[in-house]
Design an enzyme around this catalytic site. Structure first.
Site, mmCIF file in Angstrom:
data_model
loop_
_atom_site.group_PDB
_atom_site.id
_atom_site.type_symbol
_atom_site.label_atom_id
_atom_site.label_comp_id
_atom_site.label_asym_id
_atom_site.label_seq_id
_atom_site.Cartn_x
_atom_site.Cartn_y
_atom_site.Cartn_z
ATOM 1 C CG PHE A 62 -9.829 -9.673 11.613
ATOM 2 C CD1 PHE A 62 -8.568 -10.051 12.086
ATOM 3 C CD2 PHE A 62 -10.076 -9.731 10.252
ATOM 4 C CE1 PHE A 62 -7.581 -10.475 11.205
ATOM 5 C CE2 PHE A 62 -9.098 -10.156 9.372
ATOM 6 C CZ PHE A 62 -7.842 -10.530 9.847
ATOM 7 C CD GLN A 63 -7.440 -7.425 7.977
ATOM 8 O OE1 GLN A 63 -8.360 -7.233 7.188
ATOM 9 N NE2 GLN A 63 -6.260 -7.909 7.603
ATOM 10 C CG MET A 83 22.091 12.361 3.681
ATOM 11 S SD MET A 83 23.263 13.531 2.966
ATOM 12 C CE MET A 83 22.286 14.236 1.651
ATOM 13 C CE LYS A 126 -17.199 -6.781 4.112
ATOM 14 N NZ LYS A 126 -16.468 -8.021 4.398
ATOM 15 C CD GLU A 170 -1.744 -2.370 1.598
ATOM 16 O OE1 GLU A 170 -0.563 -2.600 1.937
ATOM 17 O OE2 GLU A 170 -2.644 -3.240 1.662
#
Ligand SMILES: Cc1ncc(C[n+]2csc(CCOP(=O)(O)OP(=O)(O)O)c2C)c(N)n1
Ligand SMILES: [Mg+2]
Length: 577
Positions: A114-115, A476, A164, A52
């Site tokens: 969940f999630q 760097m 959802k 993602e």
């Protein structure tokens, strides 16, 4: 227009209506209802990324190359939290993106389902605005509002988190919806009194500088800037976010200011008696130690975001407005009131430019200098390409040694400094501008953070070109260890010199062409070969010397007056100071 459909269908329909053609994302449980109607859309192309974070940076690259809003999509919980870095990145660099996330069903919100992650809470401080939608009837209006907020005023990321059950339930779809954004009215027209004040200071000044930032290109005001600079003869510095906004080849361009800026640009700011800040935020990477920044200068500061003005440095003349309007009005005011004369000043600055051009060390062992790779890319690929950098030394060399002539042609992560930005952002830029050549210039460290998007590029037919500047190190950080930590190289050696991973084989494993270049005499031929391959992505492993350093440098927290052009070497300013 009214039609009955699910919230998910309403979402896809709304995306189509606002003109979205590309969405970068990965499905999962909570967002799954939206992926079903997306499957049927003939207008919206969904690009299945591998992480993602890649979706978010791709949306940013798309937005920066096209000027349109970039869109990314993820599921709840870990999908959404993987978007946090690109959202923060877009916030810092004012990039217009809309992130759409699925959320657990509204009845489960707050139960550690969940999630479940409170992504609107998490992103509250790093979004321009965010929404949690639990009623399907709100979806079309929210999408319109999100796109409006992301793209107007000071652009930025907007998150739309949709439960959802809101995606699954039926609703009436009305189009167009009426936005409900009381109080959101960005000021774009500058105040005429402030413009007159600014023009007066410009006429009176003897050492003025146009200090140009990312806001000028965001306002699509490069043409106006050129006209103002040529009308007045005032020299220009272009920040990291403004490279290309004013042509590098123009005699009035002094280059980039700041920590790794040119002596001419840094010296100009320090010695100026007037700074005209346009779409800039007086960032610490530009000002150095704030109390000693531009000590003799009066400040005109124009920005569309009133919160930026006098945030870091008091503005004598604050101007709130869109840079295109501001610069246009300044031109009119200067034409009416007359311009100053700055010959002595521009002569002095040309002298700095001549005396302290950018340079670099070449290595006696015949190994490759990374800056040389940039110079050759610039010469062979030219200014019409997009260059997308990662974060580190290679980013600074890409800014310094590539000649930018076109606004927006250098895309990079300025404010957040996000390693892993380049590959997915280049993919997004190439998808937004399929006819343009897009080169990512990445570090061996950065590349290992997001190179899985090579799979996306290969499968989706996105032939980006990637120059990995492989110095075997987190260069760097190693540079700071060399300079400030007694050469104690704690955890910066990536050992990519041992070919772990072998970037050529890695490229091939991802269905790309992999090339390697280790010697200066092979650079041109390698770049030309990469330019000839236009059907698949190309990765070039440029194996460069590990000890190359970025100069000039103003050490963090010190004064710009103490700029060094090499280790223990400072420019000699003229005797009057
Ligand atoms: C996500 C993230 N982690 C850590 C850093 C700190 N950091 C800044 S530059 C840099 C080194 C980058 O290494 P590489 O990609 O090889 O570029 P180089 O400097 O060698 O050109 C690191 C670790 C960062 N900017 N971003
Ligand atoms: Mg490196």
């Amino acid at each position: 227009m009214t039609e009955r459909m699910t919230g998910a269908q309403a979402l896809v329909r709304a995306l189509e209506h606002v003109g979205v053609d590309t969405v970068f994302g990965i499905p999962g449980g909570a967002i799954l209802p939206a992926y079903d109607p997306l499957y049927d859309s003939t207008k919206v192309r969904h690009v299945l990324v591998r992480h993602e974070q890649g979706a978010g940076h791709a949306a940013e690259g798309y937005a920066q190359a096209t000027g349109r809003v970039g869109v990314c999509m993820a599921t709840s919980g870990p999908g959404a939290t993987n978007l946090v870095t690109p959202i923060a990145d877009a916030y810092m660099d004012s990039v217009p993106i809309v992130a759409i996330t699925g959320q657990v069903a509204s009845a489960a919100i707050g139960t550690d389902a969940f999630q479940e992650a409170d992504i609107s809470g998490i992103t509250m401080p790093i979004t321009k605005h965010n929404f949690l939608v639990t009623d399907p009837a709100d979806i079309p209006r929210t999408i319109v509002e999100a796109f409006h907020i992301a793209s107007t005023g000071r652009p930025g990321p907007v998150l739309v988190d949709i439960a959802k059950d809101a995606l699954q339930s039926d609703t009436e779809f009305h189009w167009p919806p009426v936005m409900q954004l009381p109080g959101y009215r960005p000021v774009t027209r500058p105040h005429s009194k402030q413009i007159r004040e600014a023009a007066k200071l410009m006429a009176e000044a003897s050492r003025p500088v146009l200090y140009v930032g990312g806001g000028v290109h965001k306002a699509r005001a490069s043409e106006q800037l050129l006209a103002l600079a040529e009308l007045t003869g005032i020299p220009v510095v272009t920040t990291l976010m403004a490279r290309g906004t004013f042509p590098d080849s123009h005699p009035l361009n002094l280059g980039m200011p700041g920590m790794h800026g040119t002596v001419a640009a840094v010296g100009a700011l320090q010695k100026a008696d007037l700074l005209i800040g346009l779409g800039v935020r007086f960032d610490d990477r530009v000002t150095g130690k704030l109390s000693s920044f531009a000590p003799h200068a009066k400040i005109v500061h124009a920005d569309i975001d009133p919160a930026e003005i006098s945030k870091n440095r008091h503005a004598d003349v604050p101007i709130v407005g869109d840079c295109k309007e501001v610069i246009g009005d300044l031109i009119t005011a200067v034409k009416a009131g007359g311009t100053g004369s700055y010959e002595e000043w521009t002569e002095q600055l040309s002298d700095y430019k001549r005396t302290y051009p950018l340079g670099y060390e070449e290595f006696a062992d015949g190994s490759l200098a990374p800056q040389y790779v940039m110079e050759r890319l610039s010469a062979i690929v030219g200014p019409d390409a997009y260059y997308v950098a990662g974060v580190g030394q290679h980013q600074m060399w890409a800014s310094q040694f590539i000649g930018y002539e076109n606004p927006g042609s250098f895309i990079n992560s300025g404010g957040l400094g996000t390693m892993g930005f380049a590959v997915p952002a280049a993919m997004g830029a190439k998808m937004g501008r399929p006819d343009a050549t897009v080169w990512a210039i990445d570090g061996d460290g950065c590349f290992q953070m997001t190179n899985q998007e090579l799979a996306t590029c290969a499968i989706e037919g996105v032939p980006v070109k990637i120059a990995v500047i492989n110095n075997g190190n987190l260069g760097m950080v190693r540079q700071w260890q060399t300079l400030f930590y007694d050469e104690r190289y704690s955890n910066t050696d990536l050992k990519t010199a041992r070919r772990i991973p072998d970037f050529v084989k890695l490229a091939e494993a991802y269905g790309c062409v992999g090339l390697r270049c280790e010697r200066p005499e092979d650079v041109d031929a390698t770049i030309k070969k990469a330019m000839e391959i236009n059907d698949v992505p190309v990765v070039v492993d440029f194996v460069v010397h590990q000890d190359a350093m970025v100069w000039p440098m103003v050490a963090a927290g010190t004064s710009n007056d103490d700029i060094k052009i090499a280790r223990d070497m400072a420019p000699v300013w003229e005797s009057e100071d």
